[in-house]
Design a protein around this motif. Structure first.
Motif, short mmCIF file in Angstrom:
data_model
loop_
_atom_site.label_atom_id
_atom_site.label_comp_id
_atom_site.label_asym_id
_atom_site.label_seq_id
_atom_site.Cartn_x
_atom_site.Cartn_y
_atom_site.Cartn_z
N PRO A 567 57.65 4.77 129.26
CA PRO A 567 56.72 5.58 128.45
C PRO A 567 56.73 7.07 128.79
O PRO A 567 56.42 7.91 127.94
CB PRO A 567 55.35 4.95 128.77
CG PRO A 567 55.67 3.58 129.27
CD PRO A 567 56.98 3.70 129.98
N GLU A 568 57.10 7.37 130.02
CA GLU A 568 57.12 8.78 130.43
C GLU A 568 58.37 9.50 129.96
O GLU A 568 58.40 10.73 129.95
CB GLU A 568 57.03 8.88 131.96
CG GLU A 568 55.76 8.28 132.54
CD GLU A 568 54.51 8.99 132.01
OE1 GLU A 568 54.58 10.22 131.78
OE2 GLU A 568 53.48 8.32 131.83
N ILE A 569 59.41 8.72 129.59
CA ILE A 569 60.65 9.35 129.12
C ILE A 569 60.84 9.05 127.63
O ILE A 569 60.77 9.95 126.79
CB ILE A 569 61.85 8.85 129.95
CG1 ILE A 569 61.65 9.16 131.43
CG2 ILE A 569 63.13 9.50 129.44
CD1 ILE A 569 62.75 8.63 132.32
N GLY A 570 61.11 7.80 127.31
CA GLY A 570 61.31 7.45 125.91
C GLY A 570 60.06 7.58 125.09
O GLY A 570 60.11 7.91 123.89
N GLY A 571 58.88 7.35 125.72
CA GLY A 571 57.63 7.47 124.97
C GLY A 571 57.26 8.89 124.63
O GLY A 571 56.43 9.12 123.75
#
Length: 1136
Positions: A567-571
């Motif tokens: 979630p911190e990258i793709g999100g």
């Protein structure tokens, strides 16, 4: 027999207690002179009619029948006169010829009952002689002779005691004397060229009749409807040589009644056609016949082929009846023997069956014409020894008696002039049933049936196409669920079903020799190829499964999937809309599950598997050439020239040809069709194939338009419906559109394929190919080109075109200026190619197996259900086979086409789906048993034909093997994500401990939302100013914004380098393997040389012994003479 006798007494008159005619009348009837018998052509066409108005018995061959009757009668008169039993014949008795003729006139006035009694007695004696002579031969094969006694399966019926008169039975001495006299007469006949020619050209055949059931005829008290008619009919069926003596006396009177009967008859065509059928009053009771009998009514002559037709009342029924009559007459002239079953004895009450038997003379003649090889000596070459690995494979082996049903022999082409050379133990079983039906079909395909529209018409295929005959087929050996009973031969159909067609034997090897013996080499080599292909798929399936397991185990540790799902990258990555206006921005982590699935097939092992499959396909084709060479030796096809049967002119070609041309090789005139007459059809054929291929491309474009049009609908629907939020995690709009589009494409493929099959077969016929080989090659080319485009076009689109020409946000490319081009998933298009390939390949295999199994089963059940109108009738062997489905001349063609299409899926796109060989392996294991089951149980027996290879399909396989190297290289380079990851790993990664960290961010470019045109941007305003898209372009703050950056060119160069290197490496290995692996194994070469040497030696010894016999040379004296000559030669050399 008692019933027949009672009918005869009742018909003769009410005085049943009167004494029968004296035996002297029988002897006097045999003393007819040539003036009272039949001679010349009249004797050769005696056709005394029964009460039905048809022909009862005809002698069509040999010497003139009347002359034979007179000679036989003269011999009997001489013999009786010498013994004091009778009078001398005319010309020797001293009587005046006029008094002799008056005596015969008075004898003709005897009451009819006396003549009938004489016929009864004569029939009894002839029947007894026939049963003793024929029964011993028949019981010998069934091993039913106990001492001098014959045990009958159906014991002969006992006659009333008053019918057994010793005066009517000739003694054994008289029979022997008569046999000697007949042999002397045959020798004398050889001296007459005319009689010899008639004897060779005209074979005696027998035809029978059924009484017409006309109400008007049933009221006629015709004297010919006596028990004597039944006796004559039975003698005719038994082929008694003395039958014509009886016919000579009764012929003229019966023919008069026939003429009158035909004038009074008001029967339809079906009744008139029964003039060739068997009388209902037969000695052989049909309900006593075995349902599995494959013999004529006499139980001796084997049924080699069956024709069937339905008696219809349409406007062209008379034309069909005339064709059938002419066709069957010409078949008899070729030497074939026919027996016809009346429709009243059939299960449905509508179908006539024409049973065909090829006698020995016909078999030996056409075996030489077709170049059939037959055994001359048992081979002394041992079979291949078992290797250590063969003991490990013991559970998959078949018993040796099934695997090798017959010993190996040295063989030579059969010659009827050298029959002593061949191992002929029994003429009835020397030629196998497959060779017999092949010979008969060769005759049927060339037998004429008339001249129509000024052209000679011939061939059973034309008669089948015009519905003159409804079917033509050879018989199965018996039921597939039980073995046959004596005197039927060994039921190979049962053996095949038990050891080959059962699904519980899926792990067993195939009885290839038994398949070849039963169905012929052409079908046999198909199953050899399918079995060998399945064995080789096992190794590819193991490697592909290993690659899949590697992807499965490494899925959780894949850096790209981890970053996408984080979630911190793709999100936090906002992706640009996938369609104009309707579609909204979306976050990258929504494709988390899709990225994990993509890693299963798009990982480091993909490159290895692509290279492995390029080498595997080379090994497969090279080892298949070796297997084919070994098969040619084992099946005696080494000197096979693409057969006589394949290179023979097609009857349709011969019928359409009006020109003749000298063959430069044979120096014979043969049919010739100028090229200009066929050019219009070639143009039509090419235009049709091009049109249908264009239809396939059009349908593919229509599916693409469907995907583009419904994508926006799926996207907006899933965004607006809150209940689908749980489904969105694994069923994204991209996956949903891909699945529905693939299923729709598969349905369109099946529909187009169904119609094109019909059209391509019709066009090929219109081209009028010269030979069967040209016909199959032309049809194969048309069908494969269409199938290639039909099945593979959608896969080529996804692999090489989808997502490659999209453009970038603000400047997208559009299809027809309306629909925006499709984009690939951020993980690449490989997962979509896998989906497309899986649906088409699996769906085609499942649909094909269901169609092959269910379709003939349902048709046969419905056909049998409709036919069971007369359940009390005997459901005979030929009726059981008639109710089965026909395999058809193109049945094997479609089996090859299905296998080659599957080979394309396995090789062309295997880099995207490593499990494809495993699915093909499972399908082929089922396919072998389904094909075996349907051929053994649901289809009529096919006509045996030869083939030494898989033909043009082998060239197609070679072409696909070369193409597969290029397609897999391009799939790895342009469809897979492996090359961009490698470039990032070696050139752009900044993390030394985890080199792939940051790859997802590096592969996505940035676009400024403000640069969207008004007609493409979403209507709602967002609080972010940029979105991401998959490409290598400069960011909006660069002076070269939205142009391809340097990494794009690096990746492209790496892709092209990989393609060149992979292709060269694989092709180099392919050529090395092809050079190292010989086409023919060394042991096979040695065996072939040994067999040729032994065959030449056997032929030489045979010809030498034959020359000695002809010259009357003693072998010992000849050897001494040769030794003396050799010593003289050596002495002369020494002196010099």
């Amino acid at each position: 027999m008692e019933q027949a006798g009672q009918q005869g007494r009742g018909a003769a008159g009410p005085e049943e207690g009167r004494e029968a005619a004296c035996p002297e009348e029988v002897r006097e009837a045999a003393e007819q002179g040539p003036g009272d018998g039949l001679s010349g052509e009249e004797g050769a066409s005696v056709e005394p009619a029964g009460p039905g108005g048809g022909e009862m018995a005809v002698s069509e061959g040999g010497a003139p029948a009347g002359l034979a009757v007179w000679r036989r009668g003269k011999r009997r008169g001489d013999r009786d006169a010498a013994k004091g039993k009778g009078k001398l014949p005319e010309g020797r008795s001293g009587k005046d010829p006029g008094e002799h003729r008056e005596e015969w006139r008075l004898r003709d006035q005897l009451p009819s009952r006396h003549r009938d009694r004489c016929l009864e007695k004569y029939w009894e004696s002839a029947q007894e002689r026939y049963r003793v002579r024929v029964g011993k031969r028949r019981a010998k094969r069934a091993k039913q002779v106990v001492g001098d006694r014959v045990e009958w399966k159906y014991p002969p019926e006992r006659k009333a005691g008053w019918l057994w008169r010793p005066e009517t039975v000739e003694s054994e001495e008289e029979e022997k004397e008569e046999g000697k006299e007949e042999e002397e007469e045959a020798c004398r006949r050889k001296s007459s060229p005319l009689e010899v020619q008639q004897h060779q050209l005209r074979r005696p055949t027998v035809r029978f009749s059924t009484c017409l059931r006309s109400p008007r005829l049933s009221q006629l008290r015709l004297s010919c409807c006596l028990s004597g008619t039944s006796a004559i009919n039975e003698l005719a069926k038994m082929g008694d040589p003395d039958l014509l003596e009886v016919l000579a006396e009764e012929g003229e009177k019966v023919n008069k009644h026939i003429d009158y009967s035909f004038q009074m008859s008001e029967q339809s065509l079906s009744s008139r056609e029964t003039s060739f059928l068997i009388n209902e009053e037969t000695m052989f009771q049909k309900n006593q016949q075995s349902k599995d009998s494959i013999f004529f009514r006499d139980g001796i002559r084997q049924i080699d082929f069956v024709l069937s037709y339905v008696d219809d009342v349409k406007k062209d029924s008379e034309l069909k009846a005339e064709r059938r009559k002419e066709f069957e007459t010409n078949l008899r002239k070729t030497g074939l023997e026919l027996e016809i079953e009346d429709k009243r004895d059939s299960e449905d009450g509508r179908t006539y069956f024409v049973k065909i038997h090829a006698p020995w003379e016909v078999l030996v003649t056409y075996a030489e014409v077709l170049g059939i090889k037959m055994p001359i000596k048992e081979s002394d070459i041992p079979r291949p020894k078992h290797t250590p690995i063969s003991y490990v494979l013991g559970p998959v082996r078949l018993p040796l008696s099934v695997k090798y049903p017959h010993p190996e022999y040295f063989t030579a082409q059969f010659s009827r002039h050298r029959q002593e050379l061949f191992l002929i133990e029994d003429q009835a079983t020397f030629f196998p049933s497959s060779s017999r039906n092949r010979i008969v079909y060769y005759i049927l395909s060339r037998c004429p049936f008339g001249i129509e529209d000024g052209k000679k018409r011939f061939g059973i295929e034309r008669l089948l196409n015009s519905n003159t005959y409804s079917s033509a087929y050879p018989l199965h050996d018996g039921q597939y669920w039980k073995p046959s009973e004596p005197p039927n031969p060994t039921n190979e159909r049962y053996t095949l079903h038990q050891n080959w067609a059962r699904f519980s034997y899926f792990y067993k090897e195939q009885p290839l020799d038994l398949i070849k013996n039963y169905y012929g080499e052409k079908i046999g080599i198909y199953f050899v190829f399918l079995g060998f292909y399945t064995e080789m798929l096992f190794f590819a399936a193991v490697v592909g499964l290993a690659c899949f397991i590697y992807g499965l185990l490494s899925m959780e540790h894949n850096t790209s999937s981890t970053e996408i799902c984080d979630p911190e990258i793709g999100g936090q990555m906002i992706m640009c809309p996938l369609c104009d206006q309707v579609c909204d921005y979306w976050r990258l982590n929504s494709t988390c599950l899709a990225s994990k699935f993509s890693h299963l097939f798009d990982n480091e092992s993909t490159v290895f598997f692509a290279i492995f499959m390029g080498i595997w396909v080379t090994l497969f084709l090279e080892f298949w050439k070796q297997r084919q060479a070994r098969l040619e030796y084992e099946w005696d096809l080494v000197d096979f020239e693409e057969e006589q049967q394949q290179l023979q002119l097609r009857p349709e070609f011969e019928a359409m040809c009006k020109h003749r041309k000298l063959n430069a090789v044979t120096k014979e005139m043969e049919p010739y069709m100028p090229l200009y007459t066929r050019i219009p059809w070639y143009f039509l054929s090419g235009a049709t194939v091009t049109l249908w291929m264009s239809l396939v491309v059009t349908s593919m474009v229509a599916v693409i338009v469907y995907r583009l049009s419904v994508f926006a609908t799926f996207a907006s629907f899933m965004e607006s419906d809150a209940s689908l939020k749980q489904v969105k995690s694994f069923l994204t709009p991209q996956i949903t559109t891909s699945l529905t589009g693939s299923c729709l494409n598969f349905i369109v493929i099946l529909i187009l394929n169904f119609f094109y099959e019909k059209i391509s077969a019709w066009i090929t016929k219109m081209e009028i190919p010269r030979t069967y080989q040209e016909y199959e090659s032309s049809l194969t080319l048309k069908m494969f080109l269409f199938q290639f485009v039909n099945f593979y076009s959608s896969c080529f689109y996804v692999a090489f075109f989808k997502g490659k020409f999209v453009g970038y946000p603000g400047k997208y490319t559009y299809l027809f200026n309306e629909w925006r081009s499709e984009e690939c998933d951020p993980g690449g298009c490989l997962i979509e190619l896998t989906t497309q390939l899986t649906i088409i390949m699996t769906g085609k295999q499942i649909f094909g197996n269901i169609k092959e199994a269910i379709y003939p089963l349902a048709l046969n059940w419905w056909r049998r259900r409709k036919a069971r109108t007369n359940s009390e009738k005997l459901y005979s062997r030929w009726e059981q086979d008639h109710d089965l489905e026909s395999f058809g001349p193109l049945g094997l063609f479609y089996e090859y086409l299905e296998t080659v299409t599957q080979f394309g899926f396995v090789t062309l796109f295997v880099a995207s789906f490593p499990l494809a060989p495993l699915l093909a392996l499972i399908n082929n294991i089922v396919e072998i048993r389904v094909d075996a089951w349907k051929l053994t149980t649901q289809y009529r027996r096919t006509v045996a034909s030869k083939a030494h290879s898989i033909g043009v399909w082998q060239d197609i396989l070679y072409g696909m093997a070369v193409l597969s190297v290029a397609t897999n290289a391009f799939i790895v380079a342009f469809t897979s994500d492996i090359i961009p990851r490698l470039v990032y790993y070696y050139a752009y990664s900044t993390n030394a401990t985890q080199p792939m960290t940051g790859y997802v961010n590096n592969s996505l470019s940035v676009f400024l939302i403000a640069d969207f045109p008004n007609h493409t941007a979403p209507s709602e305003k967002r609080d972010f100013i940029t979105c991401r898209y998959r490409d290598y372009r400069y960011p909006p703050d660069d002076e070269n914004k939205y142009f391809h950056n340097m990494q794009f060119w690096h990746v492209l160069a790496a892709k092209m380098t990989f393609i060149i290197v992979m292709e060269h490496v694989v092709f180099l290995v392919k050529f090395l393997l092809a050079w190292m692996i010989p086409d023919v194994p060394k042991d096979v070469v040695e065996r072939i040389k040994r067999e040729k040497l032994m065959t030449i030696k056997i032929l030489h010894d045979f010809e030498l012994n034959k020359l000695k016999e002809n010259l009357g040379i003693n072998s010992n004296e000849f050897a001494k003479h040769v030794m003396i000559e050799e010593n003289k030669a050596q002495l002369a050399k020494s002196t010099l």
